[in-house]
Design an enzyme around this catalytic site. Structure first.
Site, mmCIF file in Angstrom:
data_model
loop_
_atom_site.group_PDB
_atom_site.id
_atom_site.type_symbol
_atom_site.label_atom_id
_atom_site.label_comp_id
_atom_site.label_asym_id
_atom_site.label_seq_id
_atom_site.Cartn_x
_atom_site.Cartn_y
_atom_site.Cartn_z
ATOM 1 C CG ASP A 4 12.384 5.312 4.100
ATOM 2 O OD1 ASP A 4 12.549 6.013 3.090
ATOM 3 O OD2 ASP A 4 12.280 4.064 4.053
ATOM 4 N NE ARG B 74 10.934 8.932 -0.566
ATOM 5 C CZ ARG B 74 11.530 7.922 0.076
ATOM 6 N NH1 ARG B 74 11.137 7.556 1.276
ATOM 7 N NH2 ARG B 74 12.544 7.284 -0.484
HETATM 8 C C1 FAD Z 1 8.352 6.391 -2.830
HETATM 9 C C2 FAD Z 1 7.568 6.395 -1.567
HETATM 10 C C3 FAD Z 1 8.225 6.494 -0.362
HETATM 11 C C4 FAD Z 1 7.506 6.527 0.833
HETATM 12 N N1 FAD Z 1 8.179 6.732 2.008
HETATM 13 C C5 FAD Z 1 7.472 6.881 3.157
HETATM 14 C C6 FAD Z 1 8.104 7.237 4.370
HETATM 15 O O1 FAD Z 1 9.319 7.433 4.445
HETATM 16 N N2 FAD Z 1 7.323 7.357 5.475
HETATM 17 C C7 FAD Z 1 5.975 7.167 5.438
HETATM 18 O O2 FAD Z 1 5.315 7.329 6.467
HETATM 19 N N3 FAD Z 1 5.352 6.815 4.295
HETATM 20 C C8 FAD Z 1 6.074 6.680 3.163
HETATM 21 N N4 FAD Z 1 5.415 6.369 1.992
HETATM 22 C C9 FAD Z 1 3.999 5.884 2.042
HETATM 23 C C10 FAD Z 1 3.020 7.009 1.921
HETATM 24 O O3 FAD Z 1 3.078 7.786 3.092
HETATM 25 C C11 FAD Z 1 1.593 6.483 1.761
HETATM 26 O O4 FAD Z 1 1.223 5.675 2.813
HETATM 27 C C12 FAD Z 1 1.310 5.700 0.520
HETATM 28 O O5 FAD Z 1 2.106 6.088 -0.532
HETATM 29 C C13 FAD Z 1 -0.162 5.835 0.134
HETATM 30 O O6 FAD Z 1 -0.485 7.184 -0.044
HETATM 31 P P1 FAD Z 1 -0.756 7.809 -1.479
HETATM 32 O O7 FAD Z 1 -0.134 9.164 -1.499
HETATM 33 O O8 FAD Z 1 -0.319 6.898 -2.524
HETATM 34 O O9 FAD Z 1 -2.317 8.070 -1.476
HETATM 35 P P2 FAD Z 1 -3.531 7.069 -1.240
HETATM 36 O O10 FAD Z 1 -4.735 7.937 -1.270
HETATM 37 O O11 FAD Z 1 -3.324 6.213 -0.056
HETATM 38 O O12 FAD Z 1 -3.491 6.159 -2.504
HETATM 39 C C14 FAD Z 1 -3.871 6.641 -3.782
HETATM 40 C C15 FAD Z 1 -4.298 5.501 -4.649
HETATM 41 O O13 FAD Z 1 -3.168 4.658 -4.870
HETATM 42 C C16 FAD Z 1 -3.587 3.300 -4.842
HETATM 43 N N5 FAD Z 1 -2.852 2.600 -3.805
HETATM 44 C C17 FAD Z 1 -2.311 3.110 -2.695
HETATM 45 N N6 FAD Z 1 -1.712 2.141 -1.983
HETATM 46 C C18 FAD Z 1 -1.913 0.994 -2.688
HETATM 47 C C19 FAD Z 1 -1.542 -0.359 -2.498
HETATM 48 N N7 FAD Z 1 -0.852 -0.748 -1.429
HETATM 49 N N8 FAD Z 1 -1.904 -1.272 -3.441
HETATM 50 C C20 FAD Z 1 -2.582 -0.900 -4.528
HETATM 51 N N9 FAD Z 1 -2.978 0.354 -4.751
HETATM 52 C C21 FAD Z 1 -2.639 1.287 -3.848
HETATM 53 C C22 FAD Z 1 -5.048 3.253 -4.543
HETATM 54 O O14 FAD Z 1 -5.725 3.078 -5.764
HETATM 55 C C23 FAD Z 1 -5.356 4.608 -3.988
HETATM 56 O O15 FAD Z 1 -6.626 5.016 -4.331
HETATM 57 C C24 FAD Z 1 6.101 6.396 0.796
HETATM 58 C C25 FAD Z 1 5.432 6.307 -0.415
HETATM 59 C C26 FAD Z 1 6.138 6.335 -1.585
HETATM 60 C C27 FAD Z 1 5.386 6.305 -2.863
#
Ligand code: FAD
Length: 297
Positions: free
Chosen positions: A115, A166
């Site tokens: 991560d 990723r």
């Molecule tokens: C498999 C995976 C691994 C990850 N690993 C890392 C990592 O190593 N380092 C790192 O910094 N980040 C990591 N992340 C987190 C990522 O950076 C984002 O903070 C997070 O995924 C929200 O961004 P998004 O792309 O979903 O877009 P967003 O615009 O934040 O979300 C899109 C939509 O998804 C929904 N959504 C998002 N979060 C939530 C929630 N908590 N509850 C309900 N609905 C929600 C909402 O409806 C939102 O409108 C990871 C995410 C995933 C999916």
């Protein structure tokens, strides 16, 4: 922001994001997602370590997870955080711990995703990834964050390794000189980074719940005629189950990130901070308890 939400409220609201405190909880969650045609990656929650014994405990926990995945024939890898393996205690401590986990995984035919944490760790994380790959460890991948301005340069710098990456937006708050601040800038950066990765990486994990980006990802992989050998989608446990099912129904590979462990509070708080609707749930919960109390409940 949710500065000091009481633990019982966080626990209740976060049940859907965390498998539970124990390894058995993670095993059951993986079994469930596997039965739905989805892969998994297991995260041992342990971000609060302060000494080498704690870090060694996390290594042992991951080795238990790897053994459990193998003995139960689960379709799951693992995701590790370098601070949990001792990065803040010393680069060498972390390297030794990471190598132990990666070698254990390799002996079981498993894969380790490193991560990415906040920007104070980016250089060390990429350096460790390169060291591992250059010493012949191919069962390891890394994460890049679209919000960081440096990410396109990092993709170019990693290209000679044909890395497994990723791509996520990035969850840590970063200053404007390091990171794009607006929603649209981060999205645009994600698209640019994804285009670059699909050209240079051996495997790209498109990690997002943003439906617009998921659609962009689907379009890009279709245009390039890529197969599941080259890419997969990834989502966090409990965030967008309907979108998960749609992707699986269309034949895409999808992996669910499954955290478990006793350090659930910090992880949950970050998830809750991401979702504005949660503020409403907390208000309703608090109000409900107040009303309940008035009614003598
Ligand atoms: C498999 C995976 C691994 C990850 N690993 C890392 C990592 O190593 N380092 C790192 O910094 N980040 C990591 N992340 C987190 C990522 O950076 C984002 O903070 C997070 O995924 C929200 O961004 P998004 O792309 O979903 O877009 P967003 O615009 O934040 O979300 C899109 C939509 O998804 C929904 N959504 C998002 N979060 C939530 C929630 N908590 N509850 C309900 N609905 C929600 C909402 O409806 C939102 O409108 C990871 C995410 C995933 C999916």
């Amino acid at each position: 922001m949710l500065p000091a939400v009481p633990r019982p409220i966080v626990q209740k609201l976060s049940q859907r994001y965390i498998a539970g405190p124990e390894l058995e909880d993670a095993r059951e969650a993986v079994r469930r997602v596997n039965s739905e045609g989805k892969l998994a990656t297991i995260d041992v929650l342990g971000e609060e370590i302060t000494n080498e014994d704690d870090a060694a405990g996390i290594v042992r926990a991951y080795r238990d997870v790897l053994a459990d995945i193998q003995s139960n024939a689960l379709d799951s890898g693992i995701s590790v955080k370098l601070t949990a393996l001792g990065l803040k205690l010393g680069y060498g401590v972390c390297r030794a711990n990471l190598r132990t986990v990666v070698e254990d995984a390799a002996s079981r035919g498993n894969f380790v995703r490193i991560d990415m944490e906040d920007s104070s760790t980016t250089d060390d994380t990429l350096r460790l990834y390169r060291e591992l790959r250059e010493s012949g460890h191919d069962n390891v991948g890394v994460v890049l964050q679209a919000l960081l301005r440096r990410t396109l340069d990092d993709i170019a710098a990693l290209a000679d390794l044909r890395p497994s990456v990723r791509l996520c937006k990035g969850i840590y708050l970063e200053p404007a000189h390091l990171a794009f601040q607006s929603f649209d800038e981060v999205r645009a950066s994600y698209v640019r980074a994804l285009e670059a990765l699909l050209e240079t990486s051996s495997h790209t994990a498109i990690a997002t719940h943003d439906e617009w980006l998921v659609d962009e990802g689907r379009r890009m992989v279709a245009e390039r005629g890529l197969t599941s050998e080259h890419y997969e989608f990834q989502m966090l446990l409990g965030v967008r189950p309907a979108l998960e099912d749609r992707l699986v129904g269309e034949g895409h590979r999808l992996r669910i990130y499954i955290p478990f462990g006793r350090h659930w509070y910090e992880y949950s708080l970050r998830r809750l901070q991401e979702n504005p609707r949660i503020a409403g749930y907390i208000a309703a919960d608090t109000l409900g308890r107040l009303v309940g109390r008035r009614n003598g409940a």
